[in-house]
Design an enzyme around this catalytic site. Sequence first.
Site, mmCIF file in Angstrom:
data_model
loop_
_atom_site.group_PDB
_atom_site.id
_atom_site.type_symbol
_atom_site.label_atom_id
_atom_site.label_comp_id
_atom_site.label_asym_id
_atom_site.label_seq_id
_atom_site.Cartn_x
_atom_site.Cartn_y
_atom_site.Cartn_z
ATOM 1 N N GLU A 1 0.767 -1.221 -0.003
ATOM 2 C CA GLU A 1 0.062 -0.171 -0.037
ATOM 3 C C GLU A 1 0.855 1.288 0.043
ATOM 4 O OE1 GLU A 1 -2.022 -0.994 3.736
ATOM 5 O OE2 GLU A 1 -3.752 -1.583 2.755
ATOM 6 N N PRO A 2 1.771 1.438 -1.097
ATOM 7 C CA PRO A 2 2.258 2.782 -1.059
ATOM 8 C C PRO A 2 1.574 4.083 -1.165
ATOM 9 C CG PRO A 2 2.628 1.643 -3.198
ATOM 10 C CD PRO A 2 1.786 0.742 -2.056
ATOM 11 N N GLY A 3 1.689 5.154 -0.437
ATOM 12 C CA GLY A 3 1.062 6.192 -0.653
ATOM 13 C C GLY A 3 2.013 7.220 -1.310
ATOM 14 N N ARG A 4 2.904 7.464 -0.149
ATOM 15 C CA ARG A 4 3.942 8.577 -0.479
ATOM 16 C C ARG A 4 4.961 8.251 -1.334
ATOM 17 N NH1 ARG A 4 5.984 10.845 4.264
ATOM 18 N NH2 ARG A 4 5.044 9.334 5.385
ATOM 19 N N ARG B 1 3.881 19.221 7.770
ATOM 20 C CA ARG B 1 4.884 18.089 8.164
ATOM 21 C C ARG B 1 5.901 18.340 8.826
ATOM 22 N NH1 ARG B 1 7.198 14.959 5.172
ATOM 23 N NH2 ARG B 1 7.170 13.418 6.367
ATOM 24 N N CYS C 1 0.586 32.831 12.189
ATOM 25 C CA CYS C 1 0.917 33.381 13.643
ATOM 26 C C CYS C 1 1.374 32.358 14.402
ATOM 27 C CB CYS C 1 -0.251 34.105 14.064
ATOM 28 S SG CYS C 1 -0.673 35.441 12.811
HETATM 29 C C1 LIG Z 1 -0.577 5.535 5.790
HETATM 30 C C2 LIG Z 1 -1.009 4.035 5.424
HETATM 31 C C3 LIG Z 1 -0.071 3.795 4.151
HETATM 32 C C4 LIG Z 1 0.495 4.630 3.316
HETATM 33 O O1 LIG Z 1 1.820 4.940 3.987
HETATM 34 P P1 LIG Z 1 2.888 5.713 3.101
HETATM 35 O O2 LIG Z 1 3.735 6.069 4.075
HETATM 36 O O3 LIG Z 1 2.304 6.839 2.318
HETATM 37 O O4 LIG Z 1 3.362 4.567 2.011
HETATM 38 C C5 LIG Z 1 -0.521 2.500 3.851
HETATM 39 N N1 LIG Z 1 -1.274 1.540 4.576
HETATM 40 C C6 LIG Z 1 -1.970 1.902 5.829
HETATM 41 C C7 LIG Z 1 -2.803 1.121 6.537
HETATM 42 C C8 LIG Z 1 -1.631 3.368 6.050
HETATM 43 O O5 LIG Z 1 -2.312 3.744 7.305
#
Ligand SMILES: *Cc1c(COP(=O)(O)O)cnc(C)c1O
Length: 463
Positions: free
Chosen positions: A320-323, A360, A391
Site C-alpha cells: 500500500e504505497p502512498g508517499r 509536516r 501566527c
Molecule cells: C498511511 C498508510 C499507508 C501509506 O503509507 P505511506 O507512508 O504513504 O506509504 C498504507 N497503509 C496503511 C494502513 C496506512 O495507514
Amino acid sequence: MSRSAHPAGPRHADVLPEGHYSAPAADLNALDEKVWSRTVTRDADGALTVGGIAVARLAEEFGTPAYFLDESDFRARCRAWADAFGPDADVFYAGKAFLSRAVVRWLTEEGLNLDVCSGGELTTALDAGMPAERIAFHGNNKTVAEIERAVGAGVGRIVLDSFQEIVRVAHIAQRHGIRQRVQIRVTVGVEAHTHEFIATAHEDQKFGIALADGQAAEAVRRALSLDGLDLIGVHSHIGSQIFDMAGFEVSARRVVQLLAEVRDEHGVELPEIDLGGGLGIAYTSDDDPREPHEIAKALSDIVTRECEAAKLRTPRISVEPGRAIVGPTAFTLYEVGTIKPLEGLRTYVSVDGGMSDNIRTALYDAEYSVALVSRTSDAEPMLVRVVGKHCESGDIVVKDAFLPADLAPGDLIAVPATGAYCRSMASNYNHALRPPVVAVRDGEARVIVRRETEEDLLRLDVG
Ligand SMILES: *Cc1c(COP(=O)(O)O)cnc(C)c1O
C-alpha cells in the site's frame, strides 16, 4: 523590488548555527533528480519547467502558493509499482497521501487498487469511477454509517481493526445478505521510521490487534466463526518513510507465523497478506530510496522464505504505497516575501504559504529541500529557514537549507517532494485559502483541485 534590498545574510562559512543540514550543494542551480519529479528541468533562461511549462507562467496563471503535480511521473510510478509486483500481487495506492477525482482516474487507468480510510475518500473514489472491488477500506474507528456505505458499495475488502469492528462488519454484511471480504490488521510489535526500526514494545498505539498475547489469533478465531465475514488474510503496516527493509523482514516473519498457527488450529490457509505501505522517498539529497522492483523482490523473497520454513503455500502479497507514488511527483511553488537576516544565525525567508499547506515540518520535524526556481543565480550560498506567514513561530516549511544570497522578494522558490501529506493535511489556519493542485503534462496544465476562495470560507461560516 531591488535584488539587494536587504543586507547580505550570514554565509555558511561564517557561522554554523545548530541545525541538521549538510554543506550546500556545489551548484545551487543544479536540480537533484532524486528529489524533483521526472519532467522537471531548467530552460535556457534558467527557469524551472515541469511538463514543458515554465514556473513563471504557472505562477502567473495559477498563482502562488500552489502544488504542481507531474501527471506523467505519477502514472509512471504507478506502472513501476504494478510491474514490479506483477500479476500475483496487488498494489493499493494509499489515498490518504493525496486523493482527488483525477488521481482516482489515473489509478484506475494504470491498474492500481485504492486504500481509503473515510467516507469522504470512499465517495471520491466511487464518484470518479474506481470499481468498488478494487477499494480497501481502512481505519481504527470506521463509523457504522461508513461501514454501511462500504459494504453497500461492495468494496473489495475491509481491514478490521478491533474486536468490536469484527462484530459490527459481520452484522452489517449479514444484513446486506453478503459475506464481506475482510483482512485483520495486526500489530506485529515493529515500528519503523526512516533508517531505524524497533522490534518490540510498539503495541502501545491505537491501530490493529496485537499478535502478542494471542490477541490476533483470537481475532482470527472470531472472524472465521461469523457468517458475514470472508476472512482473506492478515494485514500489517509498520510505519512511514522507511528505507531499511529489516522492519518488513520482522513483520513478514511474524505475520507468516500467525498464518501457520491459523492453519494448525483451523486447517485453513489464509490466501493473502498485506504488508502495508511506508516506503521512503527522497526529500533531500541525503535520502536514498529503493526502486519498486528492489522492494518487490525483497518482500517477495522474505515471504517466500518464511512460508517455505513454515510449509505454507505462499500467500498473495499486497502493498500500500502512498508517499512513494505521489510524494515525488509534486512541488509547492511559493513567492518570496519578507527576508530577515539574523546575524550569526540564519536568514528567515518568508513565503506566501506555510504550515497551512505543509504541516509536516511542524508536525514531524520533516526535512525538505528548496530551490530558487524563477531564475538561476551565481551568488554564494546563504543558510536559510523557509517560514510561512502564519501566527505561529513553529510555522516552518524548510528548517535548514541553502539559497543564493541574492534572493529577493518576488523570487519564486519551490519545495520538491510535497505530493504526499501536504495538500491532504492542509488547513485553513488563519483563514488561509488552501492552494490548488495543478496537474501538468505534455505542455498542458489544468487545475484538478481548485484554490479555495474567501467565498468558500464565508459559505461554511453560516453566521
Ligand atoms: C498511511 C498508510 C499507508 C501509506 O503509507 P505511506 O507512508 O504513504 O506509504 C498504507 N497503509 C496503511 C494502513 C496506512 O495507514
